[in-house]
Structures are given as C-alpha cells and as structure tokens.
Enzyme design. Sequence first.
Site, PDB file in Angstrom:
ATOM      1  N   GLU A 162     -81.719 -48.790  22.740  1.00 35.07           N
ATOM      2  CA  GLU A 162     -82.041 -49.197  24.118  1.00 35.07           C
ATOM      3  C   GLU A 162     -82.335 -50.690  24.279  1.00 35.07           C
ATOM      4  OE1 GLU A 162     -85.112 -46.425  25.340  1.00 35.07           O
ATOM      5  OE2 GLU A 162     -83.730 -44.735  25.289  1.00 35.07           O
ATOM      6  N   ASN A 203     -77.476 -47.962  20.250  1.00 36.34           N
ATOM      7  CA  ASN A 203     -77.561 -46.739  21.060  1.00 36.34           C
ATOM      8  C   ASN A 203     -78.258 -47.057  22.375  1.00 36.34           C
ATOM      9  OD1 ASN A 203     -77.314 -43.757  21.001  1.00 36.34           O
ATOM     10  ND2 ASN A 203     -79.552 -43.705  20.908  1.00 36.34           N
ATOM     11  N   HIS A 239     -77.943 -38.762  28.691  1.00 37.75           N
ATOM     12  CA  HIS A 239     -78.969 -38.036  29.457  1.00 37.75           C
ATOM     13  C   HIS A 239     -78.474 -37.981  30.909  1.00 37.75           C
ATOM     14  CE1 HIS A 239     -81.707 -37.715  26.155  1.00 37.75           C
ATOM     15  NE2 HIS A 239     -81.659 -39.011  25.940  1.00 37.75           N
ATOM     16  N   GLU A 267     -77.304 -38.011  22.613  1.00 36.25           N
ATOM     17  CA  GLU A 267     -78.519 -37.342  23.113  1.00 36.25           C
ATOM     18  C   GLU A 267     -78.213 -36.523  24.370  1.00 36.25           C
ATOM     19  OE1 GLU A 267     -81.866 -40.050  23.483  1.00 36.25           O
ATOM     20  OE2 GLU A 267     -81.287 -41.148  21.684  1.00 36.25           O
ATOM     21  N   ASP A 269     -77.980 -34.196  27.348  1.00 34.70           N
ATOM     22  CA  ASP A 269     -78.578 -33.100  28.120  1.00 34.70           C
ATOM     23  C   ASP A 269     -78.176 -33.300  29.575  1.00 34.70           C
ATOM     24  OD1 ASP A 269     -80.479 -35.154  28.744  1.00 34.70           O
ATOM     25  OD2 ASP A 269     -81.995 -34.285  27.422  1.00 34.70           O
TER      26      ASP A 269
HETATM   27  C1  XIL Z   1     -87.892 -38.519  23.276  1.00 38.37           C
HETATM   28  C2  XIL Z   1     -88.363 -37.281  22.541  1.00 38.37           C
HETATM   29  O1  XIL Z   1     -87.436 -36.242  22.728  1.00 38.37           O
HETATM   30  C3  XIL Z   1     -89.732 -36.861  23.045  1.00 38.37           C
HETATM   31  O2  XIL Z   1     -90.238 -35.797  22.262  1.00 38.37           O
HETATM   32  C4  XIL Z   1     -90.689 -38.038  22.990  1.00 38.37           C
HETATM   33  O3  XIL Z   1     -91.924 -37.671  23.575  1.00 38.37           O
HETATM   34  C5  XIL Z   1     -90.117 -39.225  23.715  1.00 38.37           C
HETATM   35  O4  XIL Z   1     -88.842 -39.552  23.176  1.00 38.37           O
HETATM   36  N1  XIL Z   1     -84.067 -41.743  24.379  1.00 38.37           N
HETATM   37  C6  XIL Z   1     -84.260 -41.741  23.018  1.00 38.37           C
HETATM   38  C7  XIL Z   1     -85.082 -40.692  22.391  1.00 38.37           C
HETATM   39  O5  XIL Z   1     -83.633 -42.550  22.325  1.00 38.37           O
HETATM   40  O6  XIL Z   1     -85.751 -41.153  21.256  1.00 38.37           O
HETATM   41  C8  XIL Z   1     -86.062 -40.080  23.357  1.00 38.37           C
HETATM   42  O7  XIL Z   1     -86.688 -38.969  22.709  1.00 38.37           O
HETATM   43  C9  XIL Z   1     -85.374 -39.670  24.628  1.00 38.37           C
HETATM   44  C10 XIL Z   1     -84.750 -40.872  25.301  1.00 38.37           C
END
Ligand code: XIL
Length: 473
Positions: A162, A203, A239, A267, A269
């Site tokens: 990020e 990422n 996401h 990641e 979802d």
């Molecule tokens: C999230 C985890 O899933 C949670 O359990 C934690 O509280 C916060 O982080 N982007 C990322 C991940 O790169 O590391 C994050 O994971 C979600 C957003």
Amino acid sequence: MGSRAAASRAASLISVLAATAVALVGLAAPAQAAEPVLRDLASAKGIYYGTAVTGSKLSGTYGSITGAQFDSITPANEMKWGSVEPTRGTFNWAGADRVVDFAEANGQQVRGHTLVWHSQMPNWLANGNFSNTELRTIMTDHVTTEVTRYRGRIHHWDVVNEPLNEDGTMRTSKFYTQLGESYIADAFRAARAADPAAKLYINDYNTDGTGPKSNAMYSLVQRLKAQGVPIDGVGFQGHLILGQVPSTLRANLQRFADLGVEVAITELDIRIALPASDAELAQQKAEYNAVTSACLAVTRCAGVTVWGFTDSDSWIPDVFPGQGAATPYDESFRPKPAYYGIAEALGWTDDGGDPGDPGDPGDPGPTTGCAVSYAVQSQWNTGFTANVTVRNTGSTALNGWTLRWTWPSGQSVTQAWNATVTQSGAQATAVNAAHNAAIPAGGSANFGFNGAWSGGNTAPSAFTLNGAACATS
Ligand code: XIL
C-alpha cells in the site's frame, strides 16, 4: 507460458499427495465428496488458488477446508511487523511458524505478507524518533531478518504494501516521509539478498481497474524496473464491492504483465450490504467467476487469493460496518454460490445437486428485486428536497423503470430531476430519464425532487419498482 506450465507440473505432483488428504478430510468437512476442489482445478489451469488464514484457527473444519481446497495460504496478520517484533529486538515467530508449518504439511505455497507497510507497525517503530539513516537501517534489517528466517519456504513476498494514495501520489508513511521513494528500492534489494528464490511483490488496493492510483502503480513499477530494482510481481488486493468489479480488470492486469512482471489477485473479497439476498449471492457468484477468469486470461497471472475463505473469518464486518458476506463460504463453512462461481471459472462443470448452482435445488435462478434509499436532504417551512437511490438487487438488468410510492402525510412533488415524477392523490410515480433507464444487476439509479409538506413530512415506507416491492434502507 513456460513458467506457468512448469508451475502446473510441480503443482500436479503436490496435488496427487493432496488428493489423499482431501479424501480423508472430506469426511469431516461439510463439503461433499462430489464438490469441486479448487486447488486441483487451479493447478490444472496453471495458477494457484489461495486464501488468507488466521493461524490460530488452523484445525477442525477450518483447517480441513484450508488444506483441502487451497494450494496457497497467506497469514492474515502473523507476518506483519507488529506481530513479529512487538518490542524492539524481541521476536515472536510462533504465529508465522504455525502458518508456514501448516502449509508445508499440506503441500501449499505461502505468500509472505507483509514486510514494509504503514499500518500494523509495532508502537516502538510507529512512535519512535529515528534519524533517516537509522530508520533506513531498521527497515532493511527487518526485511533481512524476516526473509532470512523463512528463506526457501516463501513463494511470494509482499515486500512493500500500500505505497500509494487514492489520487496516485505516494502515501506519506513514516518510510516515505523520512526516506523518500528510495525506501521501496532498498526494501526489495534487502529481500532479494535474503532469499533469491522468493518472488518479490509490491501490493496495493483500488488498483484493480485502470484509474489514477493504478496508473501511478504502473509508473512506479516502470521506474523500479528502470533502476534495476529486483521486483518480480504486482499484487492487486481486490477488496471489491458487489456490483463494482472494474470492467477494466483484465486489461489492467495485462498492461502490468506486459511490463515483464507477474501479477496476482492477492486479497479478493466482494462485500455486500447485509443482509445479503439470494439475488445478491447469485451476483457475487458471477463476480467471483469474472475475477478468477480475468486472472486466467492473463498468462503472467500467478494466482488468486481470497482474503479469508469463510464469512466467519473475514475482516469486512469489522472494518465496513453493515457489510459482509464477502467470501466464498458462509459462517457455517457451507459453500456459497461464489464458491461454485470460482470452480466454474476454473473449468469445473456442475454434476448436479450443489446448492446454489445453476439448475440445482438451491439455485435462485433469474431473480428480481430492488432496494430503495430515500433521504430528505433539506427541509424548510413548507418545502423539502429529497434524494432517492433505487438499486436493482435482481440478477437481470432492467431497461426502463417505474418507481411508485404513497405519501404518508399529504406531501406532494413539485419539481424533479433525473426522473419524471407525477402524482395522483397520495401516489407518486417516478419514471426513469433517458440516461438512467438501464440499471444492470447490482447497479443503481438516482434522482431527486423538491416537494411540499404541511403538518408532517414522514418518509414513505413502501416503494415498488416495476410493480415489485422494494426493500428500504
Ligand atoms: C487485515 C486483516 O485481515 C485484519 O485481521 C486486521 O485486523 C487488519 O488487516 N489490506 C491488507 C491486509 O494488506 O493486510 C489487511 O488485513 C486488509 C487490507
């Protein structure tokens, strides 16, 4: 193609072993023997299918499904700096070790996540005052220590996570503010030196489709490559919000791949406003299918990771209140339509009887539905302005729409925009404007109006869209 084919061959050796494990654990898990195995389907296509995991949950049904269905796992938190070095110089590797050990016992790859990130830093680091030179050494030492510990056991490392703001400027993390953009190159060089076999990734989120942030990531990767920085891949977090999967996803992945790097969805979802309707779950199936297909369509796409495979282990409800149902399995570990959407993208065909699958008993089929959100934006002595958003929660697109409601306290519409609104007695009828006639499944249209009131201005409680009742929010 070459590397994907090689990966596929290696993976198929592993899957022979895994198939035995699947057969054994299949008895304990709710998934039926006839259900598709995502890791086998994925490896046959030359990609991996992964999930983020919570290390402490890797037993029982959760552990069985993780081992059976996925050929890559990512520790959701256990490898973050704040987890591994909560106190300066005191390391706690137990959580990370547990995930890596589980992966090796189950023939899975590990995505290491993540080395340098503005979030989930230990307090001593976040709040400490360090000279620039000291901070650079702290950062590269951290990368060296963690990557060395797992040398040879990590397939992908998210070296930098990020780094960008939404507008494409560099995020002003502690690292960027003190060290400038060169922190990125230094982190990658330290990681390469510590484990030459791991693929090194950058990422980020909201870079999935083209746009200012994705364009900035593209330029950043170009600059890093031009400087000879050892970067192998770009991770797209994925996401996503139901109804908002970027239409440019595949083309965006491809343009990065054309820079000579791997790409991966890291990641995934797809969150839904709760409660999720059957129609929304059916749409989510199509969207999981589309994202998986986009990866398959890009030769250099290494694989897809879902950020938690079950709704009982998803970060979404904690971080986005009122939203959830974002993963392929429900809270009781039952496969959702999204799971079949992934399997079908990976080439599986229905053998009948799987709930939610097309033509099967749980299949919602083509559905209609709507949700209306109505808000009075301003109100004065006898007048008011209201805004209405109508969402198509059905599984098929609408072409032309009529929204009706009845006023509860004698209001009337005086002037409307983005729809034609007429009134007869207490009933108001809004018909689409030309530009918002089409509402895709999951999409919405918006209009507004000025109204008159006296005595009371209670919101309408019931709406119908093309004759069918709508949910209100
Ligand atoms: C999230 C985890 O899933 C949670 O359990 C934690 O509280 C916060 O982080 N982007 C990322 C991940 O790169 O590391 C994050 O994971 C979600 C957003």
